[in-house]
Write an enzyme that holds these catalytic residues in place. Sequence first.
Site, PDB file in Angstrom:
ATOM      1  N   HIS A   7       0.829  -1.204   0.000  1.00 14.26           N
ATOM      2  CA  HIS A   7       0.000   0.000   0.000  1.00 14.26           C
ATOM      3  C   HIS A   7       0.869   1.263   0.000  1.00 14.26           C
ATOM      4  O   HIS A   7       1.610   1.499   0.950  1.00 14.26           O
ATOM      5  CB  HIS A   7      -0.872  -0.046   1.261  1.00 14.26           C
ATOM      6  CG  HIS A   7      -1.821   1.084   1.405  1.00 14.26           C
ATOM      7  ND1 HIS A   7      -1.806   1.925   2.493  1.00 14.26           N
ATOM      8  CD2 HIS A   7      -2.838   1.501   0.617  1.00 14.26           C
ATOM      9  CE1 HIS A   7      -2.776   2.808   2.377  1.00 14.26           C
ATOM     10  NE2 HIS A   7      -3.416   2.580   1.245  1.00 14.26           N
ATOM     11  N   ARG A   8       0.811   2.003  -1.090  1.00 13.57           N
ATOM     12  CA  ARG A   8       1.682   3.182  -1.292  1.00 13.57           C
ATOM     13  C   ARG A   8       3.157   2.771  -1.206  1.00 13.57           C
ATOM     14  O   ARG A   8       4.009   3.531  -0.749  1.00 13.57           O
ATOM     15  CB  ARG A   8       1.379   4.292  -0.278  1.00 13.57           C
ATOM     16  CG  ARG A   8      -0.098   4.687  -0.226  1.00 13.57           C
ATOM     17  CD  ARG A   8      -0.387   5.766   0.797  1.00 13.57           C
ATOM     18  NE  ARG A   8      -1.816   5.801   1.113  1.00 13.57           N
ATOM     19  CZ  ARG A   8      -2.359   6.466   2.110  1.00 13.57           C
ATOM     20  NH1 ARG A   8      -1.581   7.179   2.914  1.00 13.57           N
ATOM     21  NH2 ARG A   8      -3.658   6.440   2.329  1.00 13.57           N
ATOM     22  N   GLU A  34       0.444  -0.593  -4.646  1.00 15.37           N
ATOM     23  CA  GLU A  34      -0.720   0.282  -4.818  1.00 15.37           C
ATOM     24  C   GLU A  34      -0.196   1.701  -4.711  1.00 15.37           C
ATOM     25  O   GLU A  34       0.684   1.983  -3.900  1.00 15.37           O
ATOM     26  CB  GLU A  34      -1.734  -0.019  -3.713  1.00 15.37           C
ATOM     27  CG  GLU A  34      -3.042   0.773  -3.792  1.00 15.37           C
ATOM     28  CD  GLU A  34      -3.034   2.102  -3.058  1.00 15.37           C
ATOM     29  OE1 GLU A  34      -4.033   2.829  -3.168  1.00 15.37           O
ATOM     30  OE2 GLU A  34      -2.032   2.445  -2.379  1.00 15.37           O
ATOM     31  N   ASP A  36      -1.263   6.206  -5.615  1.00 15.57           N
ATOM     32  CA  ASP A  36      -2.326   7.188  -5.868  1.00 15.57           C
ATOM     33  C   ASP A  36      -1.834   8.233  -6.858  1.00 15.57           C
ATOM     34  O   ASP A  36      -0.666   8.640  -6.796  1.00 15.57           O
ATOM     35  CB  ASP A  36      -2.680   7.907  -4.561  1.00 15.57           C
ATOM     36  CG  ASP A  36      -2.950   6.929  -3.434  1.00 15.57           C
ATOM     37  OD1 ASP A  36      -4.091   6.465  -3.339  1.00 15.57           O
ATOM     38  OD2 ASP A  36      -2.020   6.628  -2.653  1.00 15.57           O
ATOM     39  N   HIS A  49      -0.806  10.858  -2.418  1.00 14.87           N
ATOM     40  CA  HIS A  49      -2.121  10.464  -1.909  1.00 14.87           C
ATOM     41  C   HIS A  49      -3.049  11.653  -1.654  1.00 14.87           C
ATOM     42  O   HIS A  49      -4.185  11.671  -2.094  1.00 14.87           O
ATOM     43  CB  HIS A  49      -1.979   9.654  -0.616  1.00 14.87           C
ATOM     44  CG  HIS A  49      -3.295   9.265  -0.021  1.00 14.87           C
ATOM     45  ND1 HIS A  49      -3.975  10.071   0.873  1.00 14.87           N
ATOM     46  CD2 HIS A  49      -4.076   8.177  -0.218  1.00 14.87           C
ATOM     47  CE1 HIS A  49      -5.114   9.494   1.192  1.00 14.87           C
ATOM     48  NE2 HIS A  49      -5.207   8.335   0.555  1.00 14.87           N
ATOM     49  N   GLU A 109      -4.649   4.091  -8.048  1.00 12.95           N
ATOM     50  CA  GLU A 109      -5.889   4.703  -7.566  1.00 12.95           C
ATOM     51  C   GLU A 109      -5.986   6.125  -8.109  1.00 12.95           C
ATOM     52  O   GLU A 109      -5.101   6.955  -7.872  1.00 12.95           O
ATOM     53  CB  GLU A 109      -5.947   4.723  -6.035  1.00 12.95           C
ATOM     54  CG  GLU A 109      -7.255   5.348  -5.557  1.00 12.95           C
ATOM     55  CD  GLU A 109      -7.378   5.507  -4.051  1.00 12.95           C
ATOM     56  OE1 GLU A 109      -8.196   6.337  -3.631  1.00 12.95           O
ATOM     57  OE2 GLU A 109      -6.663   4.811  -3.301  1.00 12.95           O
ATOM     58  N   LYS A 111      -7.246   9.611  -7.803  1.00  8.65           N
ATOM     59  CA  LYS A 111      -7.734  10.442  -6.697  1.00  8.65           C
ATOM     60  C   LYS A 111      -8.504  11.627  -7.274  1.00  8.65           C
ATOM     61  O   LYS A 111      -7.994  12.735  -7.355  1.00  8.65           O
ATOM     62  CB  LYS A 111      -6.555  10.932  -5.848  1.00  8.65           C
ATOM     63  CG  LYS A 111      -5.758   9.826  -5.191  1.00  8.65           C
ATOM     64  CD  LYS A 111      -6.499   9.135  -4.070  1.00  8.65           C
ATOM     65  CE  LYS A 111      -6.667  10.033  -2.878  1.00  8.65           C
ATOM     66  NZ  LYS A 111      -7.292   9.298  -1.733  1.00  8.65           N
ATOM     67  N   ASP A 229       0.298  -2.079   4.380  1.00 10.22           N
ATOM     68  CA  ASP A 229       1.457  -1.185   4.528  1.00 10.22           C
ATOM     69  C   ASP A 229       2.739  -1.987   4.745  1.00 10.22           C
ATOM     70  O   ASP A 229       3.833  -1.465   4.552  1.00 10.22           O
ATOM     71  CB  ASP A 229       1.273  -0.264   5.751  1.00 10.22           C
ATOM     72  CG  ASP A 229       0.107   0.697   5.594  1.00 10.22           C
ATOM     73  OD1 ASP A 229      -0.219   1.058   4.451  1.00 10.22           O
ATOM     74  OD2 ASP A 229      -0.483   1.094   6.623  1.00 10.22           O
TER      75      ASP A 229
END
Length: 246
Positions: A7-8, A34, A36, A49, A109, A111, A229
């Site tokens: 995640h990120r 992943e 953003d 993000h 993702e 945003k 994470d």
Amino acid sequence: MTLIFAHRGYSALYPENTMLAFKQAEQAGADGIELDVQLSKDGEVVVIHDESVDRTTNGRGYVKDLSYSDLKRLDAGFRVKTNLKKEPIPSLRDVLEWLTGNKMICNIELKNGIFPYQGMEEKVIELIREYKLEKRIVLSSFNHYSIVHCYRMAPEIETAPLMGQVVYMPWVYAESIRAKGIHPKYKTLKDEVILQSEQYGISVRPYTVNKEKNMAHLIKLGCSAIITDDPVRALRVRHRLEKESK
């Protein structure tokens, strides 16, 4: 096998949404990352993000009000005390170029729930096609109109709506918008929803799963992936479960 998405990037230890976090996730053995995306003032697709740069960088202001060169000057790693070197905000191009050298999956993702960035979907799809990564990308967003727009432009790229609340029969909903997966908040998930969605061929990839017991539960249920994470912890749990099942 349940895939592990960082995640990120490997954000438990490294500055989120930076090339350092993505490279560390790859080194750790994660199956995917992943990230953003937003648009800079001059229309560059950048990886960050928040709508503003205040939380994650040493700058101030909205991403949409800053040029790409302004954004490049900021340090996206300064809040992580172990990080001694400046980490710039990457462009999506930087990440896609790096992905051509490995086999990782990338969940992008969009945003665009607060600021509806004009033309962002077109720019993202154009970059994915330029790097020929259509088969290794999943496009997700809380803005479901946006991912339907992506599907219509590029049916060859997988889409997956993000879901913060409980959705009734999400596999039916996913099918209705031609999505191949769903990315629900893991706390909203019931076991039967995971089982039925996967049975209907809809990939379930819950976010953000950081506790070992939750990781183990979701892996045992057969989720397509978990978004975490801490990919190292998730990989350790998966490895342990694989050994136990032999």
